[in-house]
Scaffold this motif. Structure first.
Motif: not given
Ligand SMILES: Nc1nc2c(c(=O)[nH]1)N[C@H]1C(S)=C(S)[C@@H](COP(=O)(O)O)O[C@H]1N2
Ligand SMILES: [Mo]
Length: 524
Positions: A48, A51-52, A57, A59, A93, A146, A196, A199-200, A203, A253
Motif C-alpha cells: 500500500s 502504491a501511494a 491505485r 495495491t 475486498r 506494489p 500502514g 501509507g495513509r 496516500g 478503487s
C-alpha cells in the motif's frame, strides 16, 4: 526426497499417527499459521505504501479484485449485486483478503518445515497480483510494483518466522524459540501498523482530488427544485440525492483525476479531431437536464435507478463540430480505468440532449459518479452509455469494436425497458385506506398509464403525478381499501404509445429484466 511436502521430520521418524496431537505440536501449527498471516499483512502494508508513493491505485488486493471483476460471469455479478447491493465492492475486498490470508497461513505452516515450499505459496500469490496489475489497462508502467514489493516483504518476514519456529520442530516446548516467536510477532505487528499508517499519510491523492472538487466553480442550474407536481405522496423522492444515488461500476478503487489534468480526445471517423481540457469544457454553452439513469442489472422491483439534475455540454454540439463520417454509427467511450461503452451515434445527435456531464444536482460529480466528467444519455442503460471518468471518445462503427460488457454476455444495444415498481407498501399495512405508490419509467419514450391490481383481480387505474419529461421516471399512486389478510399487489405501466409492459419474466442478462413487480402485503 519424495516424501509428501507437508510431513515434518517427525513424520519421517515414524510417529504414531493415530496418537492425539501433542499440545506442543498444535501450538506450532498455530504459530506457523500466525507467522504466515503476519508475513502477508506486512507485505500488504508495504504494498500500500508503494502504491501511494507511486501514485497508483493498484495495491495487491485492488489488482486481484479488478482482474476478478473483469472476468466474472454475468450471473455471478448479478448474484453479488443482489446479495451485497452497493456494498459488493467491500464484500469482494473482504473475500479476497480472506482467501489471501488463508493461503498465507498455509504458507506459514509449510515454510517452517521447508522454507521454499511455504515461500512458493507466497510467490504464487504475489505472482497472481503482479500479473493482474500488469495486465490492467490503466496501471501505467508501475502498477505491478506494489504487488512485487508486497511479495518481497512477505518472503523476508516468512523467512524470519520459519527460522524462529524451526527450533520448535524438534523441541516443541523450547522456551527460547517460543520467546523468539513472540518477539518477532510483536515486532512485525507493530511494524505493519506503522507502515500502514505511513501509507495513509502518503496516500494523499484522494484528498487532493476531493479538495480540487470542492474548490470548483461550476455553472449553476437555475433551480435545484423538482418541477411542480412530480412527487406522488409515499413514493421514493422524485429527485435522488447524490448520496443515495445507486452506484454501479467495475472500479474497485475509483479513478482519481484532477480537473487540471483531465483531457478528452474525440477522434476516429471524424473530419476534425477535438481535444478538450476541463477549462475548455466549462467555456462552452451548458445545459441542465433531469434524467433518470437505470442499470441493466436492475431486477424487477429493484433500486438500481436514480433521477438527477445533470449539468454539462451537449454531445450533439461537440460531435457536430468534429464532423462524424457518414458511415459511422457509434461511439466507443473509454474511462480512465479502461471501461468502455458503445453508444449509437443517433442517440447522441438527436434532440434528447445527451451530454458530457460535469455536475449532478448542482454539485461537481461525486468521485464515485465519474468526477470530473461522464456521459449521460437519456433512454439507454448505463452500461452502453454512461461512462464515468471519461477520457476518450472514438467515433466508429459497431462492427469495428466490442465494448466492455459485450463479450461478457450482454447485448451490444441497451435501450431501457418500460418498467414499474411499487414503493409503498412493501410488506405490511393497516386495514382501511392505504396509499399504494411508486414509480414507472420508460426513458425517452414516456409513460402514459399505470395500473394496479390486488390478488390477480381486475386492473385499476392509478393516478399519475405530473410528467417532468419523457426522460425521467414518473410517479403514481392509488388508494386501496385494504381488507385484513394476506394480499398480493401488482403494478403495470403503459408507454406513451399505449403499449403495456412485458409481463413475462426475464432476468437482467442480456438486455434488461422484464416482468411485473409483485409485493406480498400483510394487512392487519
Ligand atoms: N468507468 C465506468 N463507467 C461506468 C461503468 C463502469 O463500470 N465504469 N458502469 C456503467 C453502468 S453499468 C451504470 S448502470 C452506470 C451507473 O452510474 P452511477 O454509478 O453513477 O449510478 O455507470 C456506467 N458507467
Ligand atoms: Mo449498469
Amino acid at each position: 526426497m519424495n516424501q509428501p511436502l507437508v510431513r515434518s521430520p517427525h513424520d519421517l521418524d515414524g510417529p504414531d499417527r493415530s496418537a492425539p496431537v501433542r499440545p506442543g505440536r498444535r501450538g506450532l501449527i498455530l504459530r506457523s499459521a500466525i507467522g504466515g498471516i503476519l508475513a502477508a499483512l506486512a507485505g500488504l502494508a508495504a504494498g500500500s505504501v508503494a502504491a501511494a508513493l507511486l501514485g497508483t491505485r493498484q495495491t495487491p488486493v485492488v489488482a486481484i479484485g479488478s482482474a476478478f471483476i473483469d472476468r466474472v460471469p454475468p450471473w455471478l455479478k448479478d448474484l453479488a449485486i443482489s446479495l451485497f447491493g452497493t456494498n459488493d465492492k467491500t464484500a469482494l475486498r473482504i473475500g479476497i483478503l480472506t482467501v489471501l490470508l488463508a493461503f498465507a497461513a498455509l504458507g506459514g505452516y509449510l515454510a517452517v518445515r521447508r522454507y521454499w515450499v511455504g515461500a512458493a505459496v507466497v510467490i504464487v500469490l504475489a505472482g497472481v497480483a503482479v500479473i493482474a496489475a500488469a495486465t490492467r489497462p490503466d496501471t501505467g508502467q508501475t502498477g505491478f510494483v506494489p504487488s512485487l514489493v508486497a511479495g518481497a516483504v512477505a518472503l523476508i518476514i516468512l523467512r524470519m518466522f520459519a527460522t524462529r519456529l524451526s527450533g520448535l520442530l524438534d523441541q516443541p516446548d523450547d522456551a527460547v524459540s517460543r520467546r523468539g516467536f513472540l518477539q518477532l510477532t510483536a515486532g512485525v505487528a507493530l511494524g505493519t501498523v506503522a507502515v500502514g499508517a505511513l501509507g495513509r499519510v502518503v496516500g494523499g491523492r484522494r484528498s487532493a482530488v476531493t479538495d480540487a472538487r470542492a474548490a470548483l466553480q461550476l455553472p449553476v442550474p437555475p433551480s435545484l427544485d423538482p418541477p411542480a407536481g412530480v412527487q406522488a405522496a409515499g413514493a421514493t423522492p422524485w429527485a435522488t440525492p447524490n448520496d443515495d444515488f445507486y452506484r454501479i461500476d467495475t472500479a474497485l478503487s475509483v479513478p482519481l483525476i484532477m480537473p487540471a489534468d483531465w483531457k478528452l480526445r474525440i477522434h476516429g471517423m471524424v473530419e476534425r479531431e477535438i481535444s478538450l481540457s476541463f477549462e475548455d469544457l466549462l467555456k462552452r454553452s451548458v445545459v441542465h437536464k433531469w434524467v433518470t439513469l437505470t442499470c441493466v442489472s436492475n431486477e424487477v422491483g429493484g433500486d438500481l435507478i436514480g433521477n438527477a439534475l445533470w449539468s454539462g455540454v451537449l454531445l450533439k454540439d461537440l460531435l457536430t463540430e468534429a464532423g462524424p463520417a457518414k458511415d459511422a454509427d457509434a461511439i466507443q467511450s473509454t474511462s480512465k480505468d479502461g471501461f468502455t461503452a458503445g453508444t449509437p451515434l443517433s442517440t447522441l445527435l438527436d434532440d434528447r440532449q445527451s451530454m458530457l456531464a460535469f455536475a449532478m444536482n448542482g454539485q461537481p460529480l461525486p468521485v464515485e459518479h465519474g468526477f470530473p466528467v461522464r456521459i449521460v444519455v437519456p433512454g439507454l442503460y448505463g452500461y452502453v452509455s454512461a461512462t464515468k471518468w471519461l477520457v476518450d471518445i472514438e467515433v466508429t462503427r459497431f462492427d469495428q469494436f466490442e465494448a466492455y460488457w459485450t463479450p461478457r454476455g450482454w447485448s451490444e444495444l441497451g435501450p431501457i425497458k418500460l418498467s414499474s415498481r411499487i414503493d409503498v407498501p412493501r410488506s405490511k399495512a393497516s386495514a382501511g385506506q392505504v396509499t399504494v405508490a411508486g414509480v414507472a419509467w420508460d426513458q425517452h419514450v414516456g409513460v402514459s398509464k399505470v395500473e394496479v391490481r390486488v390478488d390477480g383481480g381486475p386492473w385499476q387505474q392509478a393516478e399519475l403525478a405530473t410528467d417532468a419529461s419523457i426522460d425521467t421516471w414518473r410517479q403514481w399512486h392509488w388508494t386501496w381499501d385494504a381488507p385484513r389478510g394476506n394480499h398480493v399487489l401488482q403494478v403495470r405501466a403503459f408507454d406513451a404509445q399505449g403499449n403495456p409492459q412485458i409481463e413475462s419474466q426475464a432476468p437482467p442478462a442480456p438486455n434488461g429484466s422484464t416482468g411485473l413487480h409483485s409485493v406480498d402485503i400483510k394487512v392487519g
